[in-house]
Design a protein around this motif. Structure first.
Motif, PDB file in Angstrom:
ATOM      1  N   ILE A  10       0.842  -1.203   0.000  1.00  0.00           N
ATOM      2  CA  ILE A  10       0.000   0.000   0.000  1.00  0.00           C
ATOM      3  C   ILE A  10       0.873   1.247   0.000  1.00  0.00           C
ATOM      4  CG2 ILE A  10      -1.569   1.361   1.458  1.00  0.00           C
ATOM      5  CD1 ILE A  10      -2.794  -1.443   2.270  1.00  0.00           C
ATOM      6  N   LEU A  11       1.873   1.267   0.876  1.00  0.00           N
ATOM      7  CA  LEU A  11       2.772   2.422   0.953  1.00  0.00           C
ATOM      8  C   LEU A  11       3.533   2.621  -0.351  1.00  0.00           C
ATOM      9  CD1 LEU A  11       4.158   1.916   4.563  1.00  0.00           C
ATOM     10  CD2 LEU A  11       2.636   3.750   3.792  1.00  0.00           C
ATOM     11  N   ARG A  12       4.068   1.542  -0.900  1.00  0.00           N
ATOM     12  CA  ARG A  12       4.842   1.654  -2.141  1.00  0.00           C
ATOM     13  C   ARG A  12       3.982   2.168  -3.296  1.00  0.00           C
ATOM     14  NH1 ARG A  12       9.746   0.021  -1.226  1.00  0.00           N
ATOM     15  NH2 ARG A  12      10.142  -1.555   0.339  1.00  0.00           N
ATOM     16  N   GLY A  13       2.715   1.785  -3.318  1.00  0.00           N
ATOM     17  CA  GLY A  13       1.829   2.256  -4.377  1.00  0.00           C
ATOM     18  C   GLY A  13       1.806   3.768  -4.468  1.00  0.00           C
ATOM     19  N   LEU A  15       3.912   5.927  -2.574  1.00  0.00           N
ATOM     20  CA  LEU A  15       5.255   6.518  -2.481  1.00  0.00           C
ATOM     21  C   LEU A  15       6.039   6.402  -3.785  1.00  0.00           C
ATOM     22  CD1 LEU A  15       6.164   5.377   1.122  1.00  0.00           C
ATOM     23  CD2 LEU A  15       5.687   7.723   0.353  1.00  0.00           C
ATOM     24  N   ASP A  16       5.805   5.361  -4.546  1.00  0.00           N
ATOM     25  CA  ASP A  16       6.477   5.263  -5.854  1.00  0.00           C
ATOM     26  C   ASP A  16       5.989   6.379  -6.787  1.00  0.00           C
ATOM     27  OD1 ASP A  16       7.947   3.079  -4.988  1.00  0.00           O
ATOM     28  OD2 ASP A  16       6.851   1.607  -6.199  1.00  0.00           O
ATOM     29  N   ARG A  17       4.676   6.671  -6.756  1.00  0.00           N
ATOM     30  CA  ARG A  17       4.145   7.783  -7.567  1.00  0.00           C
ATOM     31  C   ARG A  17       4.708   9.119  -7.090  1.00  0.00           C
ATOM     32  NH1 ARG A  17      -0.806   5.474  -6.312  1.00  0.00           N
ATOM     33  NH2 ARG A  17      -1.410   7.433  -5.305  1.00  0.00           N
ATOM     34  N   TRP A  18       4.760   9.294  -5.766  1.00  0.00           N
ATOM     35  CA  TRP A  18       5.330  10.512  -5.169  1.00  0.00           C
ATOM     36  C   TRP A  18       6.775  10.689  -5.616  1.00  0.00           C
ATOM     37  CZ3 TRP A  18       9.343  10.128  -1.490  1.00  0.00           C
ATOM     38  CH2 TRP A  18       9.693  11.312  -0.856  1.00  0.00           C
ATOM     39  N   GLN A  19       7.569   9.611  -5.515  1.00  0.00           N
ATOM     40  CA  GLN A  19       8.985   9.656  -5.883  1.00  0.00           C
ATOM     41  C   GLN A  19       9.165   9.957  -7.368  1.00  0.00           C
ATOM     42  OE1 GLN A  19      11.049   5.920  -5.522  1.00  0.00           O
ATOM     43  NE2 GLN A  19      13.048   6.903  -5.445  1.00  0.00           N
ATOM     44  N   ALA A  66      14.737  11.712  -4.868  1.00  0.00           N
ATOM     45  CA  ALA A  66      14.518  11.075  -3.569  1.00  0.00           C
ATOM     46  C   ALA A  66      14.641   9.566  -3.701  1.00  0.00           C
ATOM     47  CB  ALA A  66      13.137  11.431  -3.036  1.00  0.00           C
ATOM     48  N   VAL A  67      15.226   8.966  -2.684  1.00  0.00           N
ATOM     49  CA  VAL A  67      15.257   7.510  -2.549  1.00  0.00           C
ATOM     50  C   VAL A  67      14.754   7.198  -1.145  1.00  0.00           C
ATOM     51  CG1 VAL A  67      16.702   5.444  -2.487  1.00  0.00           C
ATOM     52  CG2 VAL A  67      17.179   7.250  -4.153  1.00  0.00           C
ATOM     53  N   TYR A  68      13.700   6.387  -1.061  1.00  0.00           N
ATOM     54  CA  TYR A  68      13.137   6.074   0.253  1.00  0.00           C
ATOM     55  C   TYR A  68      13.344   4.601   0.593  1.00  0.00           C
ATOM     56  CZ  TYR A  68       9.020   3.856  -1.882  1.00  0.00           C
ATOM     57  OH  TYR A  68       8.180   3.027  -2.590  1.00  0.00           O
ATOM     58  N   ARG A  69      13.307   4.345   1.915  1.00  0.00           N
ATOM     59  CA  ARG A  69      13.374   2.971   2.419  1.00  0.00           C
ATOM     60  C   ARG A  69      12.392   2.864   3.571  1.00  0.00           C
ATOM     61  NH1 ARG A  69      16.679   0.076   6.230  1.00  0.00           N
ATOM     62  NH2 ARG A  69      17.812   1.996   6.684  1.00  0.00           N
ATOM     63  N   VAL A 103       4.419   8.872   7.321  1.00  0.00           N
ATOM     64  CA  VAL A 103       3.252   9.141   6.493  1.00  0.00           C
ATOM     65  C   VAL A 103       2.073   8.307   6.974  1.00  0.00           C
ATOM     66  CG1 VAL A 103       4.497   9.818   4.394  1.00  0.00           C
ATOM     67  CG2 VAL A 103       3.914   7.414   4.748  1.00  0.00           C
ATOM     68  N   LEU A 104       0.896   8.853   6.809  1.00  0.00           N
ATOM     69  CA  LEU A 104      -0.340   8.108   6.973  1.00  0.00           C
ATOM     70  C   LEU A 104      -0.992   8.051   5.607  1.00  0.00           C
ATOM     71  CD1 LEU A 104      -1.753   9.630  10.274  1.00  0.00           C
ATOM     72  CD2 LEU A 104      -0.732   7.367   9.960  1.00  0.00           C
ATOM     73  N   VAL A 105      -1.310   6.836   5.154  1.00  0.00           N
ATOM     74  CA  VAL A 105      -1.891   6.634   3.830  1.00  0.00           C
ATOM     75  C   VAL A 105      -3.282   6.037   3.983  1.00  0.00           C
ATOM     76  CG1 VAL A 105      -1.665   5.352   1.663  1.00  0.00           C
ATOM     77  CG2 VAL A 105       0.357   6.393   2.716  1.00  0.00           C
TER      78      VAL A 105
END
Length: 123
Positions: A10-13, A15-19, A66-69, A103-105
């Motif tokens: 869910i987060l990657r969905g 956050l990948d668009r955000w990135q 940005a690169v997130y983990r 973040v809260l998604v």
């Protein structure tokens, strides 16, 4: 799928668009990943809603990426996932800034939207 894997998906969905939008310096597309009443706290005073998010990212320098983990996730309610991450923001002309991001998604039935975004810089 276990909750941790489902929460991360869910987060990657979102956050990948955000990135992707951030890396392309597309502030309106970054802002499209936030709810209408999102609380947004970057490294400047906070704002509410996508308009403030777009203004924040429009003010960032071209070439910022940005690169997130994902470090931790929690399902806080049926329709709310918490993500705790590290993010490295890189620039063309100055050192990388490493931050922690919470973040809260919500609204993942419609692709997910960030309703709360809080950056912390610890050093």
């Amino acid at each position: 799928m276990n909750h941790k894997a489902e929460n991360e998906a869910i987060l990657r969905g979102v956050l990948d668009r955000w990135q992707t939008a951030l890396d392309a310096h597309e502030p309106e597309q970054v802002a499209a990943n936030f709810t209408a009443d999102a609380i947004f706290q970057g490294l400047h005073p906070y704002t509410i809603g996508p308009e403030g998010v777009a203004e924040y990212y429009a003010s960032q320098p071209l070439g910022m990426t940005a690169v997130y983990r994902i470090l931790e996730t929690r399902r806080l309610a049926d329709d709310l996932v918490l993500g705790y991450l590290t993010v490295d923001f890189s620039f063309t002309d100055k050192p990388t800034i490493s931050v922690y991001l919470s973040v809260l998604v919500t609204d993942w039935a419609n692709g997910g939207r960030i309703t709360h975004y809080q950056v912390s810089k610890l050093d």
